[in-house]
Design an enzyme around this catalytic site. Structure first.
Site, PDB file in Angstrom:
ATOM      1  N   GLY A 291       0.814  -1.203   0.000  1.00  9.61           N
ATOM      2  CA  GLY A 291       0.000   0.000   0.000  1.00  9.61           C
ATOM      3  C   GLY A 291       0.849   1.256   0.000  1.00  9.61           C
ATOM      4  N   SER A 292       0.376   2.293   0.674  1.00 14.29           N
ATOM      5  CA  SER A 292       0.993   3.623   0.569  1.00 14.29           C
ATOM      6  C   SER A 292       2.385   3.727   1.174  1.00 14.29           C
ATOM      7  CB  SER A 292       0.075   4.671   1.205  1.00 14.29           C
ATOM      8  OG  SER A 292      -1.138   4.773   0.479  1.00 14.29           O
ATOM      9  N   THR A 293       2.792   2.780   2.053  1.00 16.17           N
ATOM     10  CA  THR A 293       4.162   2.826   2.563  1.00 16.17           C
ATOM     11  C   THR A 293       5.158   2.669   1.422  1.00 16.17           C
ATOM     12  OG1 THR A 293       4.080   0.439   3.020  1.00 16.17           O
ATOM     13  CG2 THR A 293       3.525   1.937   4.830  1.00 16.17           C
ATOM     14  N   ASN A 294       4.685   2.128   0.303  1.00 12.08           N
ATOM     15  CA  ASN A 294       5.518   1.913  -0.870  1.00 12.08           C
ATOM     16  C   ASN A 294       5.761   3.206  -1.664  1.00 12.08           C
ATOM     17  OD1 ASN A 294       6.588  -0.151  -2.934  1.00 12.08           O
ATOM     18  ND2 ASN A 294       5.108   0.966  -4.154  1.00 12.08           N
ATOM     19  N   SER A 347      -1.019  11.221   1.223  1.00 16.01           N
ATOM     20  CA  SER A 347      -1.114   9.860   0.682  1.00 16.01           C
ATOM     21  C   SER A 347      -2.107   9.762  -0.475  1.00 16.01           C
ATOM     22  CB  SER A 347      -1.495   8.872   1.792  1.00 16.01           C
ATOM     23  OG  SER A 347      -1.150   7.549   1.426  1.00 16.01           O
TER      24      SER A 347
END
Length: 576
Positions: A291-294, A347
Site C-alpha cells: 500500500g501507501s508505505t511503498n 497519501s
C-alpha cells in the site's frame, strides 16, 4: 554250550572308540583354544561391550545484553531393562514409577511385560534430584541416564525469532534451526563391558570420547524492547479484532534488529500446542501488498530522475484513468493543487500516479530492486520470503499505476522496514542483521561480520523524502497518531486491500505504519503492520498508535534524547 566272545577284543574295541571320541574332543579343544581363540574372544567381547552416547550441552541463545532466551538444563532419562526386573517386584516397580513420574501404571506395566526389550524409556527431562530419589529405591532394571533439555525462560518472548527444538534436540525453527550446527556441538561416546544382567564389569576395557559443548549465539534484539513490542502488537490485534500483526524495530546506523514481534506469538515452552501458522516468524514469512508505505520508493525514483522535486505542484483530481481502469483516491475531493510533498503527506494515490508517469517503468522497477524488493533481505532467518515483484516488461497499463502506490506487488514486513532504514540512514541500505556474534570453543565472544552497506539514493534525496515524511506525521498528514511529544517523527501510513487465498480474492485490509525518529538525526525506525483488522482498517488509526507506543518505550530504554530542533515548514498546497 554258549560261547562268549573274547573279552580282550571287547576291551580293545572300547579303547579304540574312546580314543576316537577323545581325539575329536581334543581336536575341538585345540580349535577353540588355539586356532579360533582370538575370533571367539572378539565375539565374546563384542557381546559384552555396550556403547552409550554422551550428549553435548547445547549452546545458549541470548539477547544483546546476554539475557538468556534459550538455555540447556541438565536432566535425567528414566529407563527400564525389563529382562532383569524381578517378576515378583514388577507390580511394585510399576506403581512406584507411575506415582513418582506422574505416568499411567498400565503404560509402565506394558513396558515391563516386554521382557525381550533391554531398554524402554519411561520419562525424559526428569530433574536430577527427583531421579536420584527414584534410584534410591534400588530397583533392579531401573536406570537413569544423564541428558539435557531445552528451556525457554521467556516463554513467548521472541518466540518467532528463537524457534524451538524437537525431542531429539535438533533445531526445528528460528535460530535454533538456522544455527543448529553451532548450538548443537558434538556428542561424545563411551563403551564398556557388561555382564549377562547388564551390570558393568569392573577392570575391563573401556573407551570414552568426551562431548564437545555447543557454542552460544548472541542476538541483536533487546529483551525489554522486544517485550514492549509484543505487548503492543498483541493488544492492538485483540482490540481491532485482527487476524495477526507484526512489529519490527531497527537501529538505523547499524541495521541491527532491536525487536521483531508477532501476534499471535508461539509459546516456546509448549510449541506443540500452537497452530502451525503461529509457529512461523510472520515478520519475514508473511507477504502482503504494502500500500501507501511503498510510495516513498516511487518518490525516490521520481526525485532521483530529476523530473520531480518536493515542491513540484500537481493539479490532482480524485480519480485518474489508467488503461481500462479508473483509479481513485481514498476519499472523494475536488481537483486540488498539491506539491509532491503534499501528495506524499496526504497519501494521494492519484498524485503518486501522476508523478510516476514522469519516469519510465524500468526506472521505477530498478528502484524497487535497489531497495531490496523481490529478494530476501539477507538477514538469514528461516522461512523468509522474497515477496513478488513482476518484471517491468510484463506490467499492464493499469498495473503500472497500481504498483506506484503499492498494489500489485507483495513484500514482507522486514522488506518495508529496510526501505525506511535506508531513507533514515541518508540513502545507505545496511543489510538487516539479527545475530551479533557467537562464542568460540573457549567461550570467547566473536562478533559477526559487518553487514553489507549499499548506497541506494543520494543523501539529498533521502533528506527531501524525510521532510515529506515528517509532514505526513504533522497536522495535515495521515499519520498524526504516530506523533511523539518532544521528538521529530517521520513516517508513513499504509492501507492496502488484502489478498486472501481462503476467499480467493481481496478480502479485508492490511494496515501499516512505518517511521523513524529523531527525524533530523535518526537513531531508531519501527514498523507496525496489522493484518485483516475488523474494527477500523486505516494505517493511521490502527497501526500508528502501535508505532508510537513501541517507539516511545524504545527511546526511553535507549536513553535517546530529542535533538531540540524544530521541523522546517513544508509546503503541501499551492494556492492558485
Amino acid at each position: 554250550m554258549l560261547r562268549l566272545s573274547d573279552p580282550g577284543r571287547r576291551l580293545n574295541a572300547g579303547l579304540v572308540v574312546m580314543a576316537f571320541v577323545l581325539s575329536l574332543l581334543a581336536g575341538r579343544l585345540v580349535q577353540l583354544q588355539g586356532l579360533d581363540s582370538k575370533v571367539l574372544q572378539a565375539k565374546a567381547a563384542d557381546r559384552r561391550e555396550q556403547s552409550e552416547k554422551l550428549p553435548a550441552r547445547r549452546g545458549s541463545i541470548t539477547d544483546i545484553a546476554g539475557h538468556e532466551l534459550a538455555v540447556t538444563v541438565e536432566a535425567r532419562e528414566i529407563y527400564l531393562d525389563p529382562k532383569v526386573v524381578e517378576p515378583a517386584k514388577r507390580d511394585l516397580v510399576a506403581t512406584t514409577l507411575a506415582t513418582e513420574l506422574n505416568r499411567s501404571k498400565e503404560e509402565i506395566a506394558a513396558k515391563l511385560a516386554k521382557t525381550t526389550s533391554r531398554y524402554a524409556v519411561v520419562a525424559r527431562d526428569v530433574d536430577p534430584l527427583h531421579a536420584k530419589k527414584i534410584m534410591s529405591f534400588g530397583f533392579r532394571g531401573v536406570g537413569a541416564k544423564r541428558t539435557y533439555y531445552r528451556e525457554y525462560p521467556g516463554g513467548r518472548l521472541a518466540g518467532g525469532i528463537v524457534g524451538f527444538v524437537g525431542v531429539d534436540g535438533y533445531g526445528l525453527a528460528g535460530m535454533e534451526s538456522a544455527f543448529n550446527k553451532v548450538l548443537a556441538g558434538r556428542d561424545g561416546e563411551q563403551s564398556f563391558e557388561t555382564g549377562g544382567e547388564g551390570q558393568r564389569i569392573p577392570m575391563t576395557r573401556s573407551t570414552r570420547q568426551e562431548p564437545v559443548p555447543g557454542r552460544d549465539v548472541r542476538l541483536t534484539i533487546d529483551r525489554d524492547i522486544q517485550w514492549a513490542a509484543q505487548e503492543a502488537i498483541a493488544e492492538q490485534v485483540k482490540a481491532s479484532r485482527a487476524r495477526s500483526g507484526s512489529v519490527i524495530v531497527i537501529d538505523v546506523p547499524t541495521g541491527r534488529i532491536v525487536a521483531m514481534a508477532n501476534a499471535p506469538e508461539v509459546d516456546l515452552t509448549h510449541w506443540q500446542d500452537s497452530p502451525p501458522g503461529d509457529r512461523r516468524n510472520r515478520a519475514v514469512s508473511e507477504v502482503f501488498e504494502p500500500g501507501s508505505t511503498n510510495k516513498v520508493i516511487t518518490a525516490a525514483a521520481a526525485i532521483e530522475s530529476g523530473t520531480v522535486r518536493s515542491d513540484t505542484v500537481f493539479r490532482v483530481p480524485d480519480s485518474i484513468q489508467c488503461a481500462d481502469r479508473r483509479l481513485k483516491d481514498a476519499h472523494p475531493h475536488p481537483p486540488e493543487s498539491l506539491t509532491f510533498a503534499g501528495i506524499i503527506a496526504e497519501s494521494s494515490n492519484v498524485g503518486t500516479i501522476m508523478a510516476a508517469e514522469r519516469i519510465s517503468s524500468q526506472r521505477l522497477y530498478d528502484m524497487f530492486r535497489a531497495f531490496g524488493f523481490g529478494a530476501r533481505s539477507g538477514v538469514g532467518l528461516p522461512g523468509e520470503e522474497a515477496g513478488l515483484l513482476p518484471g517491468w516488461q510484463g506490467w499492464s497499463g493499469s498495473q503500472r499505476c497500481t504498483i506506484a502506490y503499492g498494489q500489485g506487488i507483495s513484500v514482507t514486513a522486514l522488506q518495508i522496514a529496510s526501505v525506511y532504514q535506508t531513507i533514515a540512514n541518508g540513502g545507505v541500505r545496511v543489510t538487516p542483521t539479527i545475530v551479533a556474534g557467537t562464542t568460540d570453543g573457549h567461550g570467547r565472544f566473536v562478533p559477526a561480520p559487518a553487514p553489507k552497506r549499499t548506497r541506494v539514493i543520494s543523501e539529498r534525496t533521502a533528506r527531501e523524502i524525510s521532510l515529506m515524511l515528517e509532514a505526513a506525521v504533522g497536522h495535515d498528514g495521515t499519520g498524526t497518531e504516530a506523533a511523539i511529544p518532544g521528538y521529530r517523527v517521520a513516517g508513513k501510513t499504509g492501507t492496502a486491500m488484502r489478498y486472501d487465498q481462503e476467499c480467493g480474492g481481496y478480502c479485508g485490509y492490511t494496515a501499516t505504519f512505518v517511521g523513524f525518529t529523531p527525524a533530523d538525526k535518526p537513531r531508531l525506525m519501527a514498523l507496525a503492520v496489522i493484518q485483516d483488522p475488523k474494527k477500523g482498517h486505516y494505517g493511521g488509526t490502527v497501526a500508528a498508535p502501535v508505532f508510537r507506543n513501541v517507539m516511545t518505550f524504545a527511546l526511553k530504554t535507549r536513553k535517546i534524547p530529542p535533538t531540540g530542533t524544530k521541523t522546517p515548514d513544508v509546503v503541501l498546497r499551492a494556492h492558485r
